[in-house]
Design an enzyme around this catalytic site. Structure first.
Site, PDB file in Angstrom:
ATOM      1  N   ARG A   8       0.874  -1.376  -0.029  1.00  0.00           N
ATOM      2  CA  ARG A   8      -0.009  -0.024  -0.009  1.00  0.00           C
ATOM      3  C   ARG A   8       1.003   1.072   0.058  1.00  0.00           C
ATOM      4  NH1 ARG A   8      -5.402   1.486   3.363  1.00  0.00           N
ATOM      5  NH2 ARG A   8      -6.302  -0.027   2.012  1.00  0.00           N
ATOM      6  N   HIS A  41      -7.242   0.967  -6.434  1.00  0.00           N
ATOM      7  CA  HIS A  41      -7.528  -0.058  -5.274  1.00  0.00           C
ATOM      8  C   HIS A  41      -8.266  -1.294  -6.148  1.00  0.00           C
ATOM      9  CE1 HIS A  41      -7.817  -1.319  -1.247  1.00  0.00           C
ATOM     10  NE2 HIS A  41      -8.691  -0.587  -0.774  1.00  0.00           N
ATOM     11  N   GLN A  82     -10.189  -4.076  -3.635  1.00  0.00           N
ATOM     12  CA  GLN A  82     -11.558  -3.431  -3.198  1.00  0.00           C
ATOM     13  C   GLN A  82     -12.461  -3.930  -4.392  1.00  0.00           C
ATOM     14  OE1 GLN A  82     -12.283  -1.847  -0.182  1.00  0.00           O
ATOM     15  NE2 GLN A  82     -14.304  -2.331  -0.752  1.00  0.00           N
ATOM     16  N   ASP A  88     -17.348   6.727  -2.269  1.00  0.00           N
ATOM     17  CA  ASP A  88     -15.889   6.744  -1.283  1.00  0.00           C
ATOM     18  C   ASP A  88     -15.802   8.123  -0.690  1.00  0.00           C
ATOM     19  OD1 ASP A  88     -13.327   6.026  -0.626  1.00  0.00           O
ATOM     20  OD2 ASP A  88     -12.164   6.674  -2.756  1.00  0.00           O
ATOM     21  N   CYS A  91     -16.374   1.546   0.125  1.00  0.00           N
ATOM     22  CA  CYS A  91     -15.100   0.940   0.577  1.00  0.00           C
ATOM     23  C   CYS A  91     -14.840   1.072   1.972  1.00  0.00           C
ATOM     24  CB  CYS A  91     -14.114   1.285  -0.447  1.00  0.00           C
ATOM     25  SG  CYS A  91     -13.813   2.992  -0.203  1.00  0.00           S
ATOM     26  N   ARG A 149     -13.437  -8.953   1.407  1.00  0.00           N
ATOM     27  CA  ARG A 149     -12.128  -8.500   1.096  1.00  0.00           C
ATOM     28  C   ARG A 149     -11.287  -9.908   1.379  1.00  0.00           C
ATOM     29  NH1 ARG A 149     -10.142  -3.323   1.279  1.00  0.00           N
ATOM     30  NH2 ARG A 149      -8.415  -4.412   0.656  1.00  0.00           N
TER      31      ARG A 149
HETATM   32  N1  NVA Z   1      -9.926   6.754  -1.595  1.00  0.00           N
HETATM   33  C1  NVA Z   1      -9.518   6.207  -0.310  1.00  0.00           C
HETATM   34  C2  NVA Z   1      -9.808   4.870  -0.091  1.00  0.00           C
HETATM   35  C3  NVA Z   1      -9.610   4.272   1.195  1.00  0.00           C
HETATM   36  C4  NVA Z   1      -9.926   2.727   1.035  1.00  0.00           C
HETATM   37  C5  NVA Z   1      -8.321   6.527   0.146  1.00  0.00           C
HETATM   38  O1  NVA Z   1      -7.360   6.373  -0.863  1.00  0.00           O
HETATM   39  O2  NVA Z   1      -7.975   7.049   1.114  1.00  0.00           O
HETATM   40  N1   CP Z   2     -11.207  -0.166   2.118  1.00  0.00           N
HETATM   41  C1   CP Z   2     -10.242  -0.209   2.840  1.00  0.00           C
HETATM   42  O1   CP Z   2      -9.288  -0.293   1.906  1.00  0.00           O
HETATM   43  O2   CP Z   2     -10.036  -0.013   4.039  1.00  0.00           O
HETATM   44  P1   CP Z   2      -8.891   0.031   4.936  1.00  0.00           P
HETATM   45  O3   CP Z   2      -8.115   1.328   4.439  1.00  0.00           O
HETATM   46  O4   CP Z   2      -9.319   0.284   6.171  1.00  0.00           O
HETATM   47  O5   CP Z   2      -7.641  -0.817   4.658  1.00  0.00           O
END
Ligand code: NVA
Ligand code: CP
Length: 311
Positions: A100, A127, A130, A227, A267, A295
């Site tokens: 990540r 992502h 997801q 989101d 998500c 997930r």
């Molecule tokens: N768009 C959000 C998704 C979190 C799972 C982010 O990147 O923070």
């Molecule tokens: N939806 C998702 O990826 O959640 P987290 O940021 O908690 O991993």
């Protein structure tokens, strides 16, 4: 060596295989085969996470492997060691990487230099884990207990509201194309899908609609998705984003204009009163916690497929 950096790294047939395997893992939880037995998978995280971290740690364990969580602040990447060197070193110890981070290019670099499978656990651009879990969640409902999961998605419409210019929207553009779904994005012109995702979508044959009318986006939708308005790394823009994205909030009134049996998805983490109202989160057709659970099952299937290609 196979990687999962973007939705289209798997073919439609392979995505179908992943869904079928995820259904199997979900049904046989605790009693299924262990394709990662004897393996250690490193999880390199440069951003916060609840769902992704826990579902991968538990999932790797349930597949017989050992998850090794590495926060980038604690390893030498945080002090400037290059990604290429890190990847070469890690490949001497572990069997795969779950990552990540911010830049999608960091993942392609890791994949290029590491000599081991790399899984995208979220970048600013995509992502994919997801969106696979989300599509599986919808397919489970539409297919019933024995129907074909991929066939169940064909021709369905997903409406994506709010921040249409970031990772989740981009993932739905590529994912919907792969799954044979239609996607309509409703957001302000300033958050229209960018050049990079548009080019990638065109290459993949993934068509999408973009509109600044939220009701047009939601009309006839089988799935309404949103989101957060302020993604990780954008905290300084939060107030301005709240103002700009407010017309695209998923309210009870907007959700009611989708198909009568449409599902609401997010998500997570959700911010009630921002991108979605509490009324919608309380609707029985809100399936956010099933998405979160899935997930685990879907990522286990992705890892199993990658491990098979590595063998
Ligand atoms: N768009 C959000 C998704 C979190 C799972 C982010 O990147 O923070
Ligand atoms: N939806 C998702 O990826 O959640 P987290 O940021 O908690 O991993």
């Amino acid at each position: 060596m196979r990687h999962f950096l973007q939705e289209t790294d798997f073919s439609r047939a392979e995505a179908g295989e992943i869904f079928a395997l995820a259904r199997h893992f979900k049904r046989q939880r605790g009693a299924h085969e262990k394709p990662l037995a004897g393996q250690t998978w490193a999880m390199i995280f440069a951003k916060s996470s609840t769902r992704t971290r826990v579902s991968f740690e538990v999932g790797i364990h349930e597949l017989g492997g050992n998850p090794l969580f590495l926060n980038t602040n604690d390893i030498q990447i945080g002090r400037g060691e290059t990604i290429a060197d890190t990847a070469k070193v890690l490949s001497r110890f572990v069997h795969g990487l779950v990552v990540r981070t911010y830049a999608q290019k960091d993942l392609t670099d890791l994949a290029e230099h590491g000599g081991l499978p790399v899984v995208n656990a979220l970048t600013d651009f995509l992502h994919p884990c997801q969106v696979y879990a989300d599509a599986f969640t919808a397919a489970e409902r539409w297919a019933g207990p024995s129907g074909d999961l991929m066939d169940a998605l064909a021709g369905r419409k997903v409406a994506f509201l709010g921040d249409t210019g970031f990772n989740m929207a981009n993932s739905w553009i590529l994912g919907a194309g792969l799954f044979g779904m239609k996607v309509s994005l409703g957001g302000p012109a300033s958050a229209a899908p960018g050049r990079e995702i548009s080019e990638l979508a065109a290459k993949a044959g993934a068509k999408f609609e973009f509109t600044s009318d939220p009701f047009e986006a939601v009309a006839g939708a089988d799935l309404v998705y949103t989101d957060v308005w302020t993604s990780m790394g954008q905290e300084s823009e939060a107030a301005e984003r709240r103002r700009r994205l407010l017309p695209f909030q998923v309210t009870g009134k907007l959700f009611a204009t989708a198909k009568p049996d449409a599902f609401f998805m997010h998500c997570l983490p959700a911010h009630a009163g921002e991108e979605v109202t509490q009324e919608v989160l309380d609707n029985p057709r809100c399936v956010i916690f099933d998405e979160a659970e899935n997930r685990l099952h879907v990522q286990k299937a992705i890892l199993a497929l990658l491990a098979r290609h590595r063998a």
